[in-house]
Design a protein around this motif. Structure first.
Motif, PDB file in Angstrom:
ATOM      1  N   GLY A   1       0.911  -1.098   0.036  1.00 36.41           N
ATOM      2  CA  GLY A   1       0.058   0.160  -0.039  1.00 36.41           C
ATOM      3  C   GLY A   1       0.793   1.124  -0.021  1.00 36.41           C
ATOM      4  O   GLY A   1       0.408   2.105  -0.601  1.00 36.41           O
ATOM      5  N   GLY A   2       2.112   1.068   0.382  1.00 30.70           N
ATOM      6  CA  GLY A   2       2.962   2.297   0.543  1.00 30.70           C
ATOM      7  C   GLY A   2       3.848   2.261  -0.784  1.00 30.70           C
ATOM      8  O   GLY A   2       4.096   1.527  -1.585  1.00 30.70           O
TER       9      GLY A   2
ATOM     10  N   GLN B   1      -3.059  -7.342   3.438  1.00 28.19           N
ATOM     11  CA  GLN B   1      -3.035  -8.783   3.541  1.00 28.19           C
ATOM     12  C   GLN B   1      -3.710  -9.451   4.842  1.00 28.19           C
ATOM     13  O   GLN B   1      -3.207 -10.566   5.191  1.00 28.19           O
ATOM     14  CB  GLN B   1      -1.740  -9.393   3.307  1.00 28.19           C
ATOM     15  N   SER B   2      -4.447  -8.552   5.497  1.00 30.41           N
ATOM     16  CA  SER B   2      -5.003  -8.870   6.666  1.00 30.41           C
ATOM     17  C   SER B   2      -5.665 -10.277   6.800  1.00 30.41           C
ATOM     18  O   SER B   2      -5.811 -11.031   7.629  1.00 30.41           O
ATOM     19  CB  SER B   2      -6.084  -7.903   7.283  1.00 30.41           C
TER      20      SER B   2
ATOM     21  N   LYS C   1       3.382  -7.391  -3.903  1.00 38.42           N
ATOM     22  CA  LYS C   1       2.092  -7.745  -2.907  1.00 38.42           C
ATOM     23  C   LYS C   1       1.818  -9.364  -3.255  1.00 38.42           C
ATOM     24  O   LYS C   1       1.714 -10.224  -2.373  1.00 38.42           O
ATOM     25  CB  LYS C   1       0.876  -7.073  -3.276  1.00 38.42           C
ATOM     26  N   VAL C   2       1.884  -9.708  -4.424  1.00 35.55           N
ATOM     27  CA  VAL C   2       1.579 -11.145  -4.773  1.00 35.55           C
ATOM     28  C   VAL C   2       2.605 -11.969  -4.387  1.00 35.55           C
ATOM     29  O   VAL C   2       2.305 -12.971  -3.781  1.00 35.55           O
ATOM     30  CB  VAL C   2       1.397 -11.250  -6.532  1.00 35.55           C
TER      31      VAL C   2
ATOM     32  N   GLN D   1       4.706 -11.593  -1.817  1.00 39.56           N
ATOM     33  CA  GLN D   1       4.295 -11.406  -0.219  1.00 39.56           C
ATOM     34  C   GLN D   1       3.190 -12.513   0.071  1.00 39.56           C
ATOM     35  O   GLN D   1       3.324 -13.246   1.270  1.00 39.56           O
ATOM     36  CB  GLN D   1       4.243 -10.255   0.234  1.00 39.56           C
ATOM     37  N   VAL D   2       2.201 -12.230  -0.564  1.00 35.08           N
ATOM     38  CA  VAL D   2       0.952 -13.336  -0.585  1.00 35.08           C
ATOM     39  C   VAL D   2       1.102 -14.638  -0.711  1.00 35.08           C
ATOM     40  O   VAL D   2       0.978 -15.720   0.161  1.00 35.08           O
ATOM     41  CB  VAL D   2      -0.303 -12.787  -1.128  1.00 35.08           C
ATOM     42  N   ARG D   3       1.914 -14.892  -1.618  1.00 35.38           N
ATOM     43  CA  ARG D   3       2.516 -16.381  -2.002  1.00 35.38           C
ATOM     44  C   ARG D   3       3.313 -16.900  -0.755  1.00 35.38           C
ATOM     45  O   ARG D   3       3.181 -17.984  -0.362  1.00 35.38           O
ATOM     46  CB  ARG D   3       3.193 -16.555  -3.196  1.00 35.38           C
ATOM     47  N   ALA D   4       4.233 -15.984  -0.092  1.00 29.85           N
ATOM     48  CA  ALA D   4       5.075 -16.308   1.055  1.00 29.85           C
ATOM     49  C   ALA D   4       4.293 -16.813   2.116  1.00 29.85           C
ATOM     50  O   ALA D   4       4.296 -17.789   2.824  1.00 29.85           O
ATOM     51  CB  ALA D   4       6.177 -15.259   1.152  1.00 29.85           C
ATOM     52  N   LEU D   5       3.233 -15.867   2.363  1.00 36.52           N
ATOM     53  CA  LEU D   5       2.259 -16.113   3.616  1.00 36.52           C
ATOM     54  C   LEU D   5       1.650 -17.124   3.418  1.00 36.52           C
ATOM     55  O   LEU D   5       1.298 -18.088   4.234  1.00 36.52           O
ATOM     56  CB  LEU D   5       1.373 -14.978   3.799  1.00 36.52           C
ATOM     57  N   LEU D   6       1.012 -17.549   2.254  1.00 35.27           N
ATOM     58  CA  LEU D   6       0.358 -18.780   1.898  1.00 35.27           C
ATOM     59  C   LEU D   6       1.260 -20.072   2.008  1.00 35.27           C
ATOM     60  O   LEU D   6       0.756 -21.268   2.713  1.00 35.27           O
ATOM     61  CB  LEU D   6      -0.216 -18.834   0.642  1.00 35.27           C
TER      62      LEU D   6
END
Length: 477
Positions: free
Chosen positions: A23-24, A189-190, A147-148, A150-155
């Motif tokens: 977002g930043g 990504q909450s 973002k994508v 980072q989301v993949r890493a969190l998943l």
């Protein structure tokens, strides 16, 4: 994060508003012409396909910056970073690769080092640095791309803690890192963090409730002293179908304790297998004791008619195990029937009906032609089921011995990871649906404490019961 690759302390990176890519604005770099730098780094990467490279590159170090994996088909090898890049690929989530990766990653990396590398994929600057040195550099290097990733890493982290909780049960430091990450604020990504937080909470609650203390088969510790002395338990009091159901329930309970880590890297063939593969060794011990105890029961009478009745009982138990899809139980019965001391009892076998002999042949067929019939059944049946673990151990040994973990260039053999992952996944898939019955405590005591005769004693008793050279027309071939 770079320091924790080789250290003991793991601290999850929490990007601030200026650099998060959540977002930043993106972090800016003033290190020369961007296009030139990107082209040079892309040219230096190592990518291998199904065949050997034309000019083998030098073996990369574990921390080399250039991933060596593409998202296309036919990839056979990669650096550690290349594997992490594929795991968190911005284009798509490869679920088959993720499953195989987490089943087999201990072949080439420790849990703590893996955690550190996944945390690095949450840092925008590191994501961009990796992207320009790999095929990810073909993507648009903007905030959405970061973002994508980072989301993949969190998943990937969520999948790890949800499906391989024992890595975190065995290393509470890893669990603490995951808790800190799950409770951090990652802006947009909450929803992903919420799912990660739920998975972490489930593991934490499981530890508090002692859930993970009962993975091992606790038959001995749960039996009263009065039952444990029940050495002369008479299995013939059971109906064969009921006995087979009891045996299927007990064997599934044992099978359900097998952890994928026991199946990696030939642990079950190691001199330390009792420590590395406790559940597998419990299964092997159970199978050996019960099969030989059944053989001993057949030899317990001097009367051939009585022996034939017990022999028929054992055959009917095996046939019912076959119907119940307890193929481990089928192998226990087959081992008893094909034991040299039992197989030679021609007078006893001659009393049986042809239908009984046909049932024996059907059970023996499961092991022939590299378990072809068993493999075919496992592909189509529905649970509950207890697969014959020996079949999978043979496959794993062949796959492990026939494929090096590293290529001559020092890259991780992706083909081996996928092969082992597929075999392990097909073994553990039936662990979650068991047989609907309560285990009889006296029978459980018998299978836990029975001490069979030695092989020599058993064969000598067989010779005493039926002398050598008794030729009977209706003998079992």
């Amino acid at each position: 994060p770079d320091e924790c690759l080789d250290g003991e302390d793991l601290v999850p990176p929490v990007p601030n508003e200026a650099t998060s890519g959540m977002g930043g604005p993106l972090e800016t770099r003033d290190d020369g012409d961007w296009a030139t730098r990107r082209t040079a780094m892309k040219a230096s990467r190592v990518v291998t396909g199904a065949g050997p490279p034309k000019a083998p590159p030098p073996a990369p170090s574990a921390s080399s910056p250039g991933p060596a994996l593409t998202s296309g088909t036919g990839v056979r090898s990669a650096t550690e970073d290349g594997l992490i890049e594929q795991l968190t690929n911005a284009r798509k989530t490869d679920h088959r690769f993720m499953s195989a990766f987490f089943l087999t990653y201990t072949l080439f990396i420790t849990p703590r080092r893996l955690m550190a590398k996944l945390l690095l994929r949450l840092l925008p600057s590191r994501v961009l640095s990796d992207a320009v040195s790999s095929t990810e550099g073909q993507a648009s290097l903007d905030s959405e791309f970061v973002k994508v990733v980072q989301v993949r890493a969190l998943l990937a982290l969520r999948y790890w803690v949800k499906h391989h909780a024992y890595d975190f049960v065995n290393d509470r430091g890893l669990l603490d890192v995951m808790k800190s990450l799950a409770n951090s604020e990652f802006g947009l990504q909450s929803s992903v963090l919420k799912k990660l937080r739920k998975a972490v909470e489930e593991v934490t609650r499981g530890i508090e409730e002692g859930k993970y203390d009962h993975r091992k088969f606790t038959s001995v510790s749960s039996i009263s002293p009065a039952l444990s002395s029940n050495t002369f338990y008479d299995v013939m009091q059971w109906d064969p179908s009921a006995f087979a159901l009891q045996m299927s329930k007990i064997q599934h309970d044992l099978y359900a304790t097998v952890h994928p880590r026991e199946l990696v890297s030939g642990n079950f063939n190691s001199s330390k297998k009792a420590t590395l593969c406790p559940s597998i060794m419990q299964i092997v011990d159970f199978d050996n004791r019960v099969s030989m105890a059944l053989a001993d029961k057949i030899l317990a009478s001097n009367d051939p008619v009585t022996r034939a009745e017990v022999l028929q009982f054992v055959i009917l138990v095996g046939d019912e195990c076959y119907r119940l899809q307890n193929f481990e139980g089928v192998q226990v019965v087959t081992a008893a029937l094909t034991n040299a001391a039992i197989h030679r009892l021609r007078e006893t076998w001659s009393i049986l009906d042809e239908a009984d002999v046909t049932k024996v042949e059907k059970m023996k067929e499961l092991c022939r032609n590299n378990y072809s019939i068993l493999r075919s059944k496992l592909r189509t049946l529905s649970p509950p089921c207890v697969p014959f673990i020996g079949c999978f151990m043979s496959d794993l040994t062949f796959a492990d011995d026939g494929n090096a973990t590293y290529t001559p260039e020092g890259l991780v053999n992706v083909h081996k990871l996928m092969l082992l992952g597929r075999i392990i996944a097909s073994l553990v898939i039936f662990q979650f649906d068991t047989y609907e019955t309560e285990v009889d405590e006296k029978l459980k005591a018998w299978v836990s404490y029975v001490v069979p005769m030695t092989d020599d004693a058993r064969y000598n008793l067989s010779l005493k019961l039926e002398k050598r050279g008794k030729a009977l027309a209706n003998s079992l071939r």
